[in-house]
Design a protein around this motif. Structure first.
Motif, PDB file in Angstrom:
ATOM      1  N   HIS A   1      -0.975  -3.587  -7.998  1.00  0.00           N
ATOM      2  CA  HIS A   1      -2.418  -3.932  -7.879  1.00  0.00           C
ATOM      3  C   HIS A   1      -2.708  -5.491  -8.033  1.00  0.00           C
ATOM      4  O   HIS A   1      -3.350  -6.165  -7.188  1.00  0.00           O
ATOM      5  CB  HIS A   1      -3.129  -3.485  -9.079  1.00  0.00           C
ATOM      6  CG  HIS A   1      -3.439  -1.862  -8.744  1.00  0.00           C
ATOM      7  ND1 HIS A   1      -4.368  -1.340  -7.988  1.00  0.00           N
ATOM      8  CD2 HIS A   1      -2.685  -0.853  -9.290  1.00  0.00           C
ATOM      9  CE1 HIS A   1      -4.438  -0.070  -7.841  1.00  0.00           C
ATOM     10  NE2 HIS A   1      -3.374   0.382  -8.909  1.00  0.00           N
ATOM     11  N   HIS A   2      -1.804  -6.017  -8.831  1.00  0.00           N
ATOM     12  CA  HIS A   2      -1.858  -7.477  -8.763  1.00  0.00           C
ATOM     13  C   HIS A   2      -1.455  -8.300  -7.538  1.00  0.00           C
ATOM     14  O   HIS A   2      -2.153  -9.107  -6.912  1.00  0.00           O
ATOM     15  CB  HIS A   2      -0.893  -8.164 -10.108  1.00  0.00           C
ATOM     16  CG  HIS A   2      -1.112  -9.665 -10.206  1.00  0.00           C
ATOM     17  ND1 HIS A   2      -0.037 -10.430 -10.336  1.00  0.00           N
ATOM     18  CD2 HIS A   2      -2.107 -10.296 -10.269  1.00  0.00           C
ATOM     19  CE1 HIS A   2      -0.331 -11.625 -10.318  1.00  0.00           C
ATOM     20  NE2 HIS A   2      -1.767 -11.622 -10.551  1.00  0.00           N
TER      21      HIS A   2
ATOM     22  N   TYR B   1      -5.240 -10.171  -0.573  1.00  0.00           N
ATOM     23  CA  TYR B   1      -6.492 -10.025  -0.070  1.00  0.00           C
ATOM     24  C   TYR B   1      -7.327 -11.331  -0.403  1.00  0.00           C
ATOM     25  O   TYR B   1      -8.027 -11.882   0.575  1.00  0.00           O
ATOM     26  CB  TYR B   1      -7.172  -8.863  -0.891  1.00  0.00           C
ATOM     27  CG  TYR B   1      -7.030  -7.448  -0.270  1.00  0.00           C
ATOM     28  CD1 TYR B   1      -6.656  -7.381   0.986  1.00  0.00           C
ATOM     29  CD2 TYR B   1      -6.308  -6.508  -1.187  1.00  0.00           C
ATOM     30  CE1 TYR B   1      -6.228  -6.127   1.732  1.00  0.00           C
ATOM     31  CE2 TYR B   1      -6.085  -5.009  -0.862  1.00  0.00           C
ATOM     32  CZ  TYR B   1      -5.809  -5.097   0.462  1.00  0.00           C
ATOM     33  OH  TYR B   1      -5.443  -3.852   1.293  1.00  0.00           O
TER      34      TYR B   1
ATOM     35  N   THR C   1      -8.358  -3.892 -11.899  1.00  0.00           N
ATOM     36  CA  THR C   1      -7.505  -2.742 -12.162  1.00  0.00           C
ATOM     37  C   THR C   1      -6.297  -3.463 -13.307  1.00  0.00           C
ATOM     38  O   THR C   1      -6.004  -2.805 -14.318  1.00  0.00           O
ATOM     39  CB  THR C   1      -6.840  -2.235 -11.147  1.00  0.00           C
ATOM     40  OG1 THR C   1      -7.860  -1.672 -10.119  1.00  0.00           O
ATOM     41  CG2 THR C   1      -5.976  -0.740 -11.598  1.00  0.00           C
TER      42      THR C   1
ATOM     43  N   HIS D   1      -8.693  -4.710  -6.855  1.00  0.00           N
ATOM     44  CA  HIS D   1      -7.263  -4.483  -7.428  1.00  0.00           C
ATOM     45  C   HIS D   1      -7.186  -5.367  -8.606  1.00  0.00           C
ATOM     46  O   HIS D   1      -6.612  -5.037  -9.742  1.00  0.00           O
ATOM     47  CB  HIS D   1      -6.413  -5.073  -6.433  1.00  0.00           C
ATOM     48  CG  HIS D   1      -6.102  -3.854  -5.249  1.00  0.00           C
ATOM     49  ND1 HIS D   1      -5.665  -2.837  -5.377  1.00  0.00           N
ATOM     50  CD2 HIS D   1      -6.531  -3.861  -4.113  1.00  0.00           C
ATOM     51  CE1 HIS D   1      -5.697  -1.771  -4.293  1.00  0.00           C
ATOM     52  NE2 HIS D   1      -6.196  -2.617  -3.441  1.00  0.00           N
TER      53      HIS D   1
ATOM     54  N   LEU E   1     -12.000  -5.802  -2.070  1.00  0.00           N
ATOM     55  CA  LEU E   1     -10.742  -5.344  -2.345  1.00  0.00           C
ATOM     56  C   LEU E   1      -9.884  -6.214  -3.418  1.00  0.00           C
ATOM     57  O   LEU E   1      -9.184  -5.643  -4.238  1.00  0.00           O
ATOM     58  CB  LEU E   1      -9.918  -5.229  -0.933  1.00  0.00           C
ATOM     59  CG  LEU E   1     -10.266  -4.292  -0.054  1.00  0.00           C
ATOM     60  CD1 LEU E   1      -9.830  -4.532   1.515  1.00  0.00           C
ATOM     61  CD2 LEU E   1      -9.835  -2.950  -0.647  1.00  0.00           C
TER      62      LEU E   1
ATOM     63  N   LYS F   1       0.909  -1.062  -0.039  1.00  0.00           N
ATOM     64  CA  LYS F   1      -0.040   0.010  -0.137  1.00  0.00           C
ATOM     65  C   LYS F   1       1.005   1.153  -0.044  1.00  0.00           C
ATOM     66  O   LYS F   1       0.549   2.153  -0.763  1.00  0.00           O
ATOM     67  CB  LYS F   1      -0.852  -0.007   1.120  1.00  0.00           C
ATOM     68  CG  LYS F   1      -2.215  -0.882   1.115  1.00  0.00           C
ATOM     69  CD  LYS F   1      -2.975  -1.145   2.335  1.00  0.00           C
ATOM     70  CE  LYS F   1      -3.808  -0.007   2.857  1.00  0.00           C
ATOM     71  NZ  LYS F   1      -4.629  -0.944   3.997  1.00  0.00           N
TER      72      LYS F   1
ATOM     73  N   LEU G   1       1.946   1.736  -3.467  1.00  0.00           N
ATOM     74  CA  LEU G   1       0.997   2.042  -4.361  1.00  0.00           C
ATOM     75  C   LEU G   1       0.610   3.743  -4.011  1.00  0.00           C
ATOM     76  O   LEU G   1       0.384   4.335  -5.135  1.00  0.00           O
ATOM     77  CB  LEU G   1       0.003   1.412  -4.003  1.00  0.00           C
ATOM     78  CG  LEU G   1      -1.126   1.165  -5.022  1.00  0.00           C
ATOM     79  CD1 LEU G   1      -0.699   0.694  -6.358  1.00  0.00           C
ATOM     80  CD2 LEU G   1      -2.358   0.397  -4.634  1.00  0.00           C
TER      81      LEU G   1
ATOM     82  N   LEU H   1      -1.306  -6.882  -4.481  1.00  0.00           N
ATOM     83  CA  LEU H   1      -2.510  -6.498  -3.275  1.00  0.00           C
ATOM     84  C   LEU H   1      -3.664  -7.504  -3.668  1.00  0.00           C
ATOM     85  O   LEU H   1      -3.970  -8.049  -2.573  1.00  0.00           O
ATOM     86  CB  LEU H   1      -2.722  -5.208  -3.430  1.00  0.00           C
ATOM     87  CG  LEU H   1      -1.940  -4.242  -2.626  1.00  0.00           C
ATOM     88  CD1 LEU H   1      -2.209  -2.733  -2.871  1.00  0.00           C
ATOM     89  CD2 LEU H   1      -2.395  -4.506  -1.044  1.00  0.00           C
ATOM     90  N   GLY H   2      -4.056  -7.762  -4.890  1.00  0.00           N
ATOM     91  CA  GLY H   2      -5.208  -8.381  -5.287  1.00  0.00           C
ATOM     92  C   GLY H   2      -4.895  -9.864  -4.662  1.00  0.00           C
ATOM     93  O   GLY H   2      -5.812 -10.443  -4.012  1.00  0.00           O
TER      94      GLY H   2
END
Length: 476
Positions: free
Chosen positions: A285-286, A292, A323, A320, A316, A272, A275, A288-289
């Protein structure tokens, strides 16, 4: 005039620059690549010359030649700032790119001027050259560009840095590039179940020559982690966090280290932070996805999870991963991850839609297809409760002979599923025959023969099994 144009084209093809290095746009997502380069320019000013040169090529591929010219102007400014004593030597790639862009803009006089500039400089730098000159910096620049254009070019990147190192074995930049190329090649080989060339030595050497480079420290840490020496690795990560607490490229690797260690909350915190610094970075984004998604699976296993907490993490993960696929449609793995995230939220129609779209693509590599079959098989088995469809898709993955991570997973999944059925006594001739097919596809002929014999004993009139058995016995 055409004559001038034809001879100009011949000279252009002699130049060493992005336009003659066959870097193809179908292998990258131009939007995502442009974001990556702009972030790099912002955070690593000493590599600006190389970054602006490749940015000019990306702008050209996006049909904005005016923007491309602006980038080249910035590359020239960066050469004057960082290499005032070697302007000609450091500008050859920039001038080559200028010549090509003017050619595409049909400004042939200007294109010719830049061709002449390169040719004259090459003559001064080396008595034998005509616009082609084997300078180590140019090899290295081609190496960095190759790394940016993705996995199809990693082998070439390694060769470029090797060539650069022949004349300057102690150059820190060339050693860093070589180590990064080796690290990426090892990752690719691991995914495709191919022979791996260890990159530890290259990383240690690069570290020695670039003691302050936190990118190299982080890659070294990840490699030590892979070699089950995680404690050593973590010391590098902790030290590097002190040196560059706000460098997004490093933070991404550091977070990855903690994610692999199972400290997902710590990884999320670092991702984060990165980011905030580079809000458009697809890779963040990948990751973080994935974090989660992992948290959702963890929470679903524990009996005491609150529903709204699980829901929140699913949302969430979807946000991500969505995106990622919007910014980088070529990233097949991320599509599968997004489909899985929808499935976790019981949004089965959306998951199905993504899988179908990916499976209908004509340009997937073998490994990408096999991974998709594996993900889709899992979706059929765990979410749609369809054992027969799951088996069908796992076997589709096996039918493609090329060894890969996806194929390995398909093999494991379908064998486990069939053996469980057969051993529990609920398996019929079809299941035993199917297991025979699986063994056959894996080259385990003796096991396959045993299965087909058992299947025929249960279903004596089945021609499919008889033919398969006959073919096998012939081939042994």
């Amino acid at each position: 005039s055409t004559i001038c144009k034809n001879s100009l084209k011949t000279s252009l093809l002699q130049l060493e620059c992005h336009f003659t290095w066959t870097l193809l746009k179908q292998h990258v997502s131009l939007e995502a690549l442009e974001e990556t380069i702009l972030d790099h320019i912002k955070f690593v000013p000493e590599t600006n010359v190389v970054d602006y040169n490749i940015l000019s090529y990306v702008c050209h591929l996006k049909n904005s030649n005016e923007e491309a010219l602006k980038s080249l102007k910035k590359a020239e400014e960066a050469v004057q700032k960082h290499h005032p004593g070697e302007i000609a030597r450091r500008s050859l790639v920039t001038w080559g790119n200028y010549a090509w862009i003017y050619y595409y803009m049909q400004r042939y006089e200007e294109a010719q001027t830049y061709v002449n500039k390169v040719e004259n400089s090459c003559k001064k730098l080396s008595s034998t050259a005509h616009g082609k000159i084997q300078l180590p910096e140019i090899y290295a620049e081609q190496g960095w560009a190759s790394l940016r254009f993705g996995s199809n070019y990693f082998e070439r990147a390694k060769n470029c840095f090797e060539n650069a190192l022949k004349s300057e074995p102690d150059n820190p930049d060339f050693n860093a590039g070589y180590a990064i190329a080796m690290f990426r090649l090892e990752k690719e080989a691991e995914r495709n179940c191919e022979e791996m060339t260890p990159c530890l030595g290259a990383l240690e050497r690069a570290m020695e020559l670039n003691p302050g480079s936190t990118t190299i420290m982080a890659l070294l840490a990840l490699e030590l982690q892979r070699l089950k020496r995680a404690d050593e690795g973590e010391r590098y990560i902790e030290e590097a966090l002190q040196i560059t607490p706000d460098f997004p490229v490093f933070l991404r690797y550091a977070a990855n280290f903690y994610r692999k260690k199972g400290e997902v909350d710590k990884a999320v915190e670092i991702f984060k932070k990165a980011l905030v610094l580079t809000p458009n970075a697809v890779v963040l984004h990948h990751q973080l996805g994935l974090c989660y998604k992992f948290k959702v699976v963890q929470l679903k296993k524990s009996r005491c999870a609150r529903r709204e907490e699980v829901e929140n993490f699913i949302q969430l993960a979807i946000f991500h991963l969505k995106t990622v696929v919007e910014k980088k449609p070529t990233f097949v793995g991320a599509h599968n991850d997004l489909a899985n995230a929808y499935a976790l939220g019981k949004r089965y129609e959306e998951a199905e839609e993504i899988f179908q779209e990916v499976l209908q693509r004509s340009n997937l590599s073998c490994g990408e297809k096999q991974e998709t079959y594996f993900s889709y098989g899992n979706f059929q088995y765990f979410e749609m409760k369809s054992e027969s469809k799951a088996i069908k898709y796992y076997i589709e993955g096996l039918k493609m002979e090329k060894d890969s991570y996806g194929r390995k997973m398909c093999k494991k999944a379908v064998e486990t599923l069939l053996e469980k059925k057969i051993n529990s006594g609920s398996g019929d001739a079809t299941d035993i025959g199917t297991l025979g097919l699986v063994h056959n596809l894996n080259g385990e002929k003796q096991k396959a023969i045993e299965c087909y014999e058992k299947a025929i004993a249960l279903d004596p009139n089945n021609e499919e099994y008889q033919n398969a058995l006959f073919d096998l016995q012939l081939s042994i």
